[in-house]
Motif scaffolding. Structure first.
Motif, mmCIF file in Angstrom:
data_model
loop_
_atom_site.group_PDB
_atom_site.id
_atom_site.type_symbol
_atom_site.label_atom_id
_atom_site.label_comp_id
_atom_site.label_asym_id
_atom_site.label_seq_id
_atom_site.Cartn_x
_atom_site.Cartn_y
_atom_site.Cartn_z
ATOM 1 N N ASN A 50 43.238 46.902 47.263
ATOM 2 C CA ASN A 50 43.783 46.763 46.592
ATOM 3 C C ASN A 50 44.727 45.593 45.727
ATOM 4 N N TYR A 100 43.285 44.229 41.477
ATOM 5 C CA TYR A 100 44.221 44.756 40.445
ATOM 6 C C TYR A 100 44.894 43.010 40.102
ATOM 7 N N SER A 130 39.505 46.387 38.813
ATOM 8 C CA SER A 130 39.869 47.139 40.028
ATOM 9 C C SER A 130 38.522 48.361 39.699
#
Length: 310
Positions: free
Chosen positions: A126, A129, A137
């Motif tokens: 994560n 991003y 991503s």
């Protein structure tokens, strides 16, 4: 007799003209409403459009009903006063196969330890991003799942709340009774507004399954919003849906792409297979991560590759 017949004919013509005028007005009203809807949707989608710069992307021909994949990103900003770039705390990949009328929705644990493509490091998935936005991503998830990621849709927390409210709330079958953010979530079928849906999506510490339990709830809410949006009820509230999208969503799908998907891929969204990648927790340099079992990952990769004709 001839005079009376002539009067009847004139009267008939007058009635016919009135009927034609009424029909013309109705047609113009309908065309006007459809045109307004068309331009409203087109304008809103244009405002959400944000392209990505990628070297390994591919062009999907939606008019030929080719299968495609889309990365769904839930960004942890937009609510509680958070305005920074943020991280993608929700990461799902949807593969859509119109030939088989089937879609697959795969949840990726946010702490999955992967190579961050374009950042020359290994980290939680994560964080891609935060490092490089939607483009990084997409590239990172593409390498991780060994499939092309054709498009993305990102939405922040405020957008989820407004979208749920735009469709007058969603219904889900809740399998764990709990309280979160002042809301009570009973066992069984529950109806939630936008604020309640956020609490439902946030809770993980009281869940015996931890973040995996939260990911299950995320998939339930996504599916419920899709079902409601595709229903007649959702269609009548399109303006509220568009407002929620404009301010809180970004995507590299154009209006033409979305129109083709809505018209030609609708059947594939009625049959959604949900998969959850499971990871084994470990610590490194004081940070907790998840590592997905190679055999499980390969099984999911092959499933998605088959749907995308890879």
């Amino acid at each position: 007799m001839a005079r009376r017949s002539h009067k009847k004919t004139s009267g008939g013509k007058k009635v016919l003209r009135i009927v034609l005028i009424v029909l013309l007005i109705l047609v113009l009203a309908i065309v006007g409403a459809v045109t307004k809807l068309y331009f409203d949707v087109s304008g809103s989608v244009d405002r959400t459009y944000e392209s990505v710069d990628r070297d390994n992307g591919r062009d999907v021909n939606f008019s030929d009903e080719e299968p495609f994949s889309v990365l769904l990103l839930g960004i942890d900003t937009g609510d509680l006063g958070r305005t920074e770039q943020g991280r993608s705390d929700t990461m799902m990949v949807a593969t859509v196969d119109p030939q088989e009328n089937k879609s697959t929705l795969v949840s990726i644990p946010r702490d999955t330890y992967v190579d961050i493509v374009g950042h020359d490091t290994q980290d939680k998935i994560n964080h891609a991003y935060a490092f490089g936005g939607a483009s990084m991503s997409m590239d990172t998830v593409s390498e991780f799942l060994d499939i092309p990621i054709d498009h993305y849709v990102s939405i922040n927390m405020e957008g989820i709340k407004e979208l749920v409210d735009a469709v007058d709330g969603v219904d889900v079958n809740n399998d764990l009774a709990f309280e979160q953010d002042g809301h009570t979530y009973n066992f069984g079928k529950i109806h939630m507004n936008g604020e309640e849906a956020l609490g439902y999506l946030r809770m993980r510490h009281e869940d015996p399954e931890g973040d995996y339990g939260r990911q299950k709830r995320q998939r339930k809410v996504v599916e419920a919003v899709v079902d409601k949006s595709l229903s007649l009820s959702g269609a009548t509230q399109y303006r509220s849906i568009l407002d929620a999208m404009e301010d809180n969503m970004k995507t590299d799908l154009s209006f033409g792409d979305m129109r083709s998907i809505a018209l030609d891929y609708r059947g594939a969204f009625s049959n959604i297979d949900q998969l959850q990648l499971q990871g084994e927790g470990f610590n490194q340099d004081g940070v907790s991560y998840q590592r997905v079992d190679e055999n499980e990952l390969k099984e999911v990769q092959e499933n998605l590759q088959e749907q995308l004709d890879q």
